[in-house]
Design a protein around this motif. Structure first.
Motif, PDB file in Angstrom:
ATOM      1  N   LEU A 176       1.190  13.287   5.234  1.00 48.34           N
ATOM      2  CA  LEU A 176       2.281  12.071   5.767  1.00 48.34           C
ATOM      3  C   LEU A 176       2.137  11.095   4.229  1.00 48.34           C
ATOM      4  N   ASN A 177       3.244  10.866   3.958  1.00 43.79           N
ATOM      5  CA  ASN A 177       3.410   9.787   2.813  1.00 43.79           C
ATOM      6  C   ASN A 177       3.779   8.767   3.158  1.00 43.79           C
TER       7      ASN A 177
ATOM      8  N   THR B  74      -7.751  13.748   4.629  1.00 39.97           N
ATOM      9  CA  THR B  74      -7.894  13.011   3.095  1.00 39.97           C
ATOM     10  C   THR B  74      -7.043  12.267   2.810  1.00 39.97           C
ATOM     11  N   LEU B  75      -7.323  10.970   1.936  1.00 39.85           N
ATOM     12  CA  LEU B  75      -6.441  10.204   1.247  1.00 39.85           C
ATOM     13  C   LEU B  75      -6.419  10.658  -0.089  1.00 39.85           C
ATOM     14  N   SER B  76      -5.200  10.662  -0.777  1.00 42.45           N
ATOM     15  CA  SER B  76      -4.931  10.606  -2.206  1.00 42.45           C
ATOM     16  C   SER B  76      -3.512   9.963  -2.759  1.00 42.45           C
ATOM     17  N   ASN B  77      -3.406   9.781  -3.940  1.00 43.26           N
ATOM     18  CA  ASN B  77      -2.543   9.154  -4.724  1.00 43.26           C
ATOM     19  C   ASN B  77      -2.209   7.773  -4.042  1.00 43.26           C
ATOM     20  N   ILE B  78      -3.321   7.151  -3.766  1.00 39.92           N
ATOM     21  CA  ILE B  78      -3.231   5.715  -3.355  1.00 39.92           C
ATOM     22  C   ILE B  78      -2.838   4.591  -4.482  1.00 39.92           C
ATOM     23  N   GLN B  79      -1.916   3.611  -3.994  1.00 38.80           N
ATOM     24  CA  GLN B  79      -1.619   2.603  -4.900  1.00 38.80           C
ATOM     25  C   GLN B  79      -1.933   1.360  -3.849  1.00 38.80           C
TER      26      GLN B  79
ATOM     27  N   THR C 263       8.056   6.265   5.672  1.00 33.50           N
ATOM     28  CA  THR C 263       7.268   7.602   5.817  1.00 33.50           C
ATOM     29  C   THR C 263       8.101   8.527   5.291  1.00 33.50           C
ATOM     30  N   ILE C 264       7.277   9.408   4.730  1.00 37.52           N
ATOM     31  CA  ILE C 264       7.895  10.907   4.479  1.00 37.52           C
ATOM     32  C   ILE C 264       6.829  11.783   5.080  1.00 37.52           C
ATOM     33  N   ILE C 265       7.277  12.882   5.878  1.00 39.22           N
ATOM     34  CA  ILE C 265       6.502  13.702   6.619  1.00 39.22           C
ATOM     35  C   ILE C 265       6.814  14.937   5.994  1.00 39.22           C
ATOM     36  N   GLU C 266       5.522  15.622   5.370  1.00 36.42           N
ATOM     37  CA  GLU C 266       5.771  17.004   5.201  1.00 36.42           C
ATOM     38  C   GLU C 266       4.814  17.753   6.033  1.00 36.42           C
ATOM     39  N   THR C 267       4.924  19.136   5.730  1.00 42.62           N
ATOM     40  CA  THR C 267       4.147  20.197   6.392  1.00 42.62           C
ATOM     41  C   THR C 267       2.750  19.722   6.742  1.00 42.62           C
ATOM     42  N   ASP C 268       1.913  19.341   5.625  1.00 43.04           N
ATOM     43  CA  ASP C 268       0.738  19.083   5.665  1.00 43.04           C
ATOM     44  C   ASP C 268       0.336  17.807   5.110  1.00 43.04           C
TER      45      ASP C 268
ATOM     46  N   PHE D   1       0.802  -1.074   0.045  1.00 45.90           N
ATOM     47  CA  PHE D   1      -0.084  -0.024   0.023  1.00 45.90           C
ATOM     48  C   PHE D   1       0.773   1.377   0.218  1.00 45.90           C
ATOM     49  N   SER D   2       0.487   2.098  -0.643  1.00 51.41           N
ATOM     50  CA  SER D   2       1.161   3.625  -0.567  1.00 51.41           C
ATOM     51  C   SER D   2       0.088   4.514  -0.829  1.00 51.41           C
ATOM     52  N   GLY D   3       0.357   5.707   0.042  1.00 51.35           N
ATOM     53  CA  GLY D   3      -0.696   6.842  -0.228  1.00 51.35           C
ATOM     54  C   GLY D   3      -0.467   8.100   0.489  1.00 51.35           C
ATOM     55  N   GLU D   4      -1.117   9.069   0.270  1.00 49.42           N
ATOM     56  CA  GLU D   4      -0.706  10.224   1.117  1.00 49.42           C
ATOM     57  C   GLU D   4      -1.931  10.616   1.925  1.00 49.42           C
TER      58      GLU D   4
END
Length: 168
Positions: free
Chosen positions: A99-100, A136-141, A92-97, A60-63
């Protein structure tokens, strides 16, 4: 008599236009749970990302997106869920707003696929200002063992969440 005939014709037309296809519907879902949460400033809300009715999942991957002016991600509280039958790899990659996140199994000689329903992972957000943040969830694989999208991926239903941060 004309009324009965008219009613029968309408019934036949209605039934012939209804969607009674023979293809089964996909019930593949990804859900952020709870769908709504209320907390006070400086409190922490825990969310789970759940999957339902998946077949042959390998990774699974997503934002996860949120309003960083209202909430902040608690980086030490990202936890792999019970859905994975072994300890998966997690990145995980954490950005300002945002979570990848990527979670996947280690390739072995045996089939490494998981099917069913369960929790993929959980994460925590801390309320820092009063307001409402969409989660919200986006860019899900959703990937199978061969690196392809899982079956029915294009029919996935995604349910997001809202976090309300309130004063005490």
């Amino acid at each position: 008599m004309k009324k009965i005939f008219f009613f029968i014709v309408l019934t036949v037309i209605f039934m012939s236009c209804s969607d009674n296809g023979t293809e089964p519907e996909s019930n593949l879902k990804i859900i952020i749970s709870p769908t709504e949460k209320h907390i006070v400033v400086e409190s922490i809300a825990i969310f789970e990302v759940k999957i339902e009715n998946v077949d042959n999942l390998f990774a699974f991957s997503g934002e996860i997106h949120f309003d960083s002016t209202l909430v902040e991600l608690q980086t030490n509280q990202i936890i792999v869920g019970d859905f994975w039958n072994v300890n998966p790899l997690i990145e995980t990659i954490i950005e300002t707003d945002c979570l990848n996140i990527c979670i996947g199994l280690t390739q072995t000689e045996d089939p490494d696929l998981i099917s069913g329903s369960g929790t993929l992972f959980s994460f925590s957000l801390k309320g820092v200002n009063i307001g409402q943040s969409d989660i919200t969830l986006s860019n899900i694989q959703l990937i199978d063992e061969n690196g392809s999208l899982i079956e029915n991926f294009n029919e996935i239903e995604i349910s997001n969440s809202i976090l309300y941060v309130e004063s005490e």
